[in-house]
Design a protein around this motif. Structure first.
Motif, PDB file in Angstrom:
ATOM      1  N   PRO A  36      38.392  76.729  76.916  1.00 56.12           N
ATOM      2  CA  PRO A  36      37.885  77.962  77.539  1.00 56.12           C
ATOM      3  C   PRO A  36      38.285  79.199  76.757  1.00 56.12           C
ATOM      4  CG  PRO A  36      39.703  77.037  78.807  1.00 56.12           C
ATOM      5  CD  PRO A  36      39.359  76.017  77.777  1.00 56.12           C
ATOM      6  N   ASP A  37      37.591  80.307  77.025  1.00 58.36           N
ATOM      7  CA  ASP A  37      37.867  81.555  76.312  1.00 58.36           C
ATOM      8  C   ASP A  37      39.301  82.032  76.537  1.00 58.36           C
ATOM      9  OD1 ASP A  37      35.295  81.587  75.341  1.00 58.36           O
ATOM     10  OD2 ASP A  37      34.527  82.871  76.952  1.00 58.36           O
ATOM     11  N   ASN A  38      39.809  81.829  77.739  1.00 54.52           N
ATOM     12  CA  ASN A  38      41.177  82.245  78.053  1.00 54.52           C
ATOM     13  C   ASN A  38      41.932  81.014  78.568  1.00 54.52           C
ATOM     14  OD1 ASN A  38      43.563  83.358  79.085  1.00 54.52           O
ATOM     15  ND2 ASN A  38      42.556  85.286  79.603  1.00 54.52           N
ATOM     16  N   PRO A  39      42.489  80.201  77.660  1.00 51.78           N
ATOM     17  CA  PRO A  39      43.121  78.942  78.085  1.00 51.78           C
ATOM     18  C   PRO A  39      44.252  79.138  79.087  1.00 51.78           C
ATOM     19  CG  PRO A  39      42.855  79.019  75.700  1.00 51.78           C
ATOM     20  CD  PRO A  39      42.533  80.382  76.206  1.00 51.78           C
ATOM     21  N   ARG A  40      45.062  80.193  78.890  1.00 48.95           N
ATOM     22  CA  ARG A  40      46.197  80.391  79.781  1.00 48.95           C
ATOM     23  C   ARG A  40      45.743  80.697  81.201  1.00 48.95           C
ATOM     24  NH1 ARG A  40      49.297  84.616  81.529  1.00 48.95           N
ATOM     25  NH2 ARG A  40      51.460  84.095  82.001  1.00 48.95           N
ATOM     26  N   ALA A  41      44.734  81.581  81.333  1.00 48.50           N
ATOM     27  CA  ALA A  41      44.236  81.907  82.668  1.00 48.50           C
ATOM     28  C   ALA A  41      43.621  80.681  83.333  1.00 48.50           C
ATOM     29  CB  ALA A  41      43.201  83.039  82.573  1.00 48.50           C
ATOM     30  N   TRP A  42      42.909  79.862  82.536  1.00 50.43           N
ATOM     31  CA  TRP A  42      42.309  78.625  83.065  1.00 50.43           C
ATOM     32  C   TRP A  42      43.398  77.697  83.599  1.00 50.43           C
ATOM     33  CZ3 TRP A  42      42.472  73.403  82.699  1.00 50.43           C
ATOM     34  CH2 TRP A  42      41.344  72.669  83.082  1.00 50.43           C
ATOM     35  N   LEU A  43      44.467  77.534  82.829  1.00 43.86           N
ATOM     36  CA  LEU A  43      45.549  76.639  83.236  1.00 43.86           C
ATOM     37  C   LEU A  43      46.239  77.142  84.495  1.00 43.86           C
ATOM     38  CD1 LEU A  43      47.035  75.904  79.704  1.00 43.86           C
ATOM     39  CD2 LEU A  43      46.133  74.166  81.267  1.00 43.86           C
ATOM     40  N   ILE A  44      46.487  78.449  84.558  1.00 45.44           N
ATOM     41  CA  ILE A  44      47.163  79.008  85.734  1.00 45.44           C
ATOM     42  C   ILE A  44      46.290  78.851  86.978  1.00 45.44           C
ATOM     43  CG2 ILE A  44      47.944  81.165  86.796  1.00 45.44           C
ATOM     44  CD1 ILE A  44      48.932  81.985  83.993  1.00 45.44           C
TER      45      ILE A  44
END
Length: 377
Positions: A36-44
Motif C-alpha cells: 500500500p501507499d502508506n504501509p505503516r498506516a495500513w498495518l496500524i
C-alpha cells in the motif's frame, strides 16, 4: 507501530498480538496485491481492527469494548505518519519507566517493547537468567494494566524521577546495536536527540548522546567482511569526523551545564577513544572516577583494560581477578587477552574457551575462535 498501538489500546499484550496478526496478514496480501501507499498506516489500521475483533469475541469484555471504541481515533494516514509519530516512542519509554515499577522491570519492559530485543537478549544484557527475565516482563505488563498507568510523557516536574531508567534503556539499546545491529544503534541515537529536545538543560542527556555519537563514528571500521576489528587495528582516517565533532559539541554543552555524572564521564572517555593514539592514562583515571560514581564491576573491568595499556597486562589482570563477573563473557575475553600477552598460553586458552561458550554466534564469537586457533597453533 507498537508505540502507536500501545497508546491507542492501552494494553501491551493486546498491542503486541494485534501487531503480529497485522504483519502476518501483510505477508500474505502484499506480495499478491502490492504494498500500500502508506504501509505503516495500513498495518496500524489492520492491527487496530484485529484488536477490536478480539474484544468483540470475548463476551466478558463488552463494557471495555464500548470504552475502547469511543477512544479509538479516526486517523488519517498522513496524520499518523507526520503528526503523531515523532513523540510516540518517547511516550512508550516514559510509560514503561513509570516509578510504580521496579527499575529492573522498567528497563526490561522498554527494551522488549521499544528496542525489540528478545527475552534472552535482555537477560544477557542485564546479567540475569532468561526465566527470571520472562517473569519480570509479565509482572511489569500486568502492573501497568492494573494500575492504569497512562501512555504519555509526564509533566515537567515528574520527568526527573524517570530519567535514570530512560537513559539506561536508551544506552542498552545502543549497546545492543553497537554489536552489529545498526538499526538499533540508529534508533537509540534518534531517541537521544529527542531527549535533548525534551530536556535541553539536562547534562546527563547530552552526555549520553555524546557517548553514542562518538562510538557510532567508528561503526564503519569495527567490522571487516563481518569480522570484528579491534580498536587498535581500526583506521582512524575512516572514522566519521563530522559525527565526532557533533559528539564533542554535545559533551562540551553537558560540561557547560555543570555535568559531572556517569554519562558525562563516559562521554569524556568516548572522546578520548576517538583520538589516535589514545591517552590511556587519562582514560584509566576517568574510569576510576566512573567507578567511584557507579560502583559497577563492569566499569572496573574497563578500567583494568586501560590500566593494562599503561602499567602492563599483569596490573590489569590483578584488577580483573578481583571481580565477580563469573558469567560475563567480556571478563573472560579480557582475562584471556591479558594472559596471552603475559605468555600464559594454557590459561589464556581456557579463558578464551569460556568466553566463546558464553557468546552467541556472530562476529565476537568468530573473533574468539580465531584467537583460539592462533594460540593452539
Amino acid at each position: 507501530m507498537l508505540a502507536t498501538l500501545v497508546g491507542v489500546l492501552g494494553d501491551f499484550d493486546l498491542a503486541e498480538d494485534a501487531a503480529q496478526e497485522a504483519f502476518a496478514i501483510a505477508a500474505g496480501r502484499w506480495p499478491r496485491d502490492g504494498v500500500p501507499d502508506n504501509p505503516r498506516a495500513w498495518l496500524i489500521r489492520t492491527a487496530r481492527n484485529r484488536a477490536v475483533d478480539r474484544l468483540r469475541r470475548d463476551q466478558g469484555l463488552t463494557a471495555r469494548l464500548g470504552l475502547l471504541a469511543a477512544q479509538l481515533p479516526v486517523v488519517v494516514p498522513e496524520e499518523v505518519e507526520v503528526a503523531r509519530f515523532p513523540d510516540e516512542r518517547l511516550e512508550l519509554i516514559f510509560t514503561c519507566c513509570h516509578p510504580a515499577l521496579a527499575i529492573e522491570a522498567q528497563v526490561a519492559l522498554t527494551l522488549r517493547t521499544l528496542g525489540g530485543l528478545t527475552t534472552d537478549e535482555i537477560a544477557r544484557a542485564l546479567l540475569v537468567p532468561e526465566r527470571t527475565m520472562a517473569q519480570r516482563l509479565v509482572r511489569a505488563k500486568r502492573k501497568i494494566k492494573a494500575a492504569g498507568i497512562p501512555f504519555r510523557i509526564p509533566p515537567g516536574h515528574l520527568l526527573q524521577e524517570r530519567l535514570d531508567a530512560v537513559l539506561t534503556v536508551v544506552y542498552l539499546i545502543f549497546n545492543e546495536g553497537y554489536g552489529g545491529r545498526d538499526e538499533l544503534a540508529a534508533e537509540a541515537i534518534w531517541l537521544g536527540r529527542a531527549l535533548t529536545e525534551l530536556l535541553p538543560r539536562e547534562p546527563e542527556v547530552r552526555g549520553l548522546l555524546a557517548i553514542m555519537l562518538l562510538h557510532d563514528s567508528r561503526r564503519g571500521t569495527r567490522f571487516d567482511g563481518g569480522d570484528l576489528v579491534l580498536l587498535e587495528d581500526q583506521d582512524p582516517a575512516r572514522w566519521d569526523a563530522a559525527q565526532i565533532a557533533q559528539g564533542r559539541a554535545e559533551l562540551d554543552r553537558a560540561i557547560a551545564l555543570g555535568g559531572r555524572g556517569p554519562y558525562v564521564v563516559q562521554g569524556a572517555i568516548a572522546s578520548l577513544h576517538a583520538e589516535a593514539p589514545c591517552d590511556w592514562a587519562q582514560i584509566a583515571a576517568l574510569y576510576g572516577e566512573l567507578s567511584r560514581l557507579t560502583a559497577s564491576p563492569v566499569v572496573e573491568l574497563n578500567r583494568a583494560i586501560a590500566v593494562a595499556e599503561t602499567d602492563g597486562p599483569a596490573a590489569g589482570l590483578r584488577i580483573v581477578d578481583g571481580l565477580g563477573l563469573h558469567d560475563f563473557r567480556y571478563l573472560h575475553s579480557t582475562r584471556a587477552e591479558l594472559l596471552r600477552r603475559l605468555g600464559r598460553t594454557d590459561e589464556a586458552l581456557t579463558a578464551y574457551r569460556r568466553a566463546r561458550d558464553l557468546t552467541d554466534d556472530g562476529p565476537e564469537r568468530r573473533f574468539l575462535e580465531r584467537r583460539l586457533t592462533e594460540l593452539a597453533g
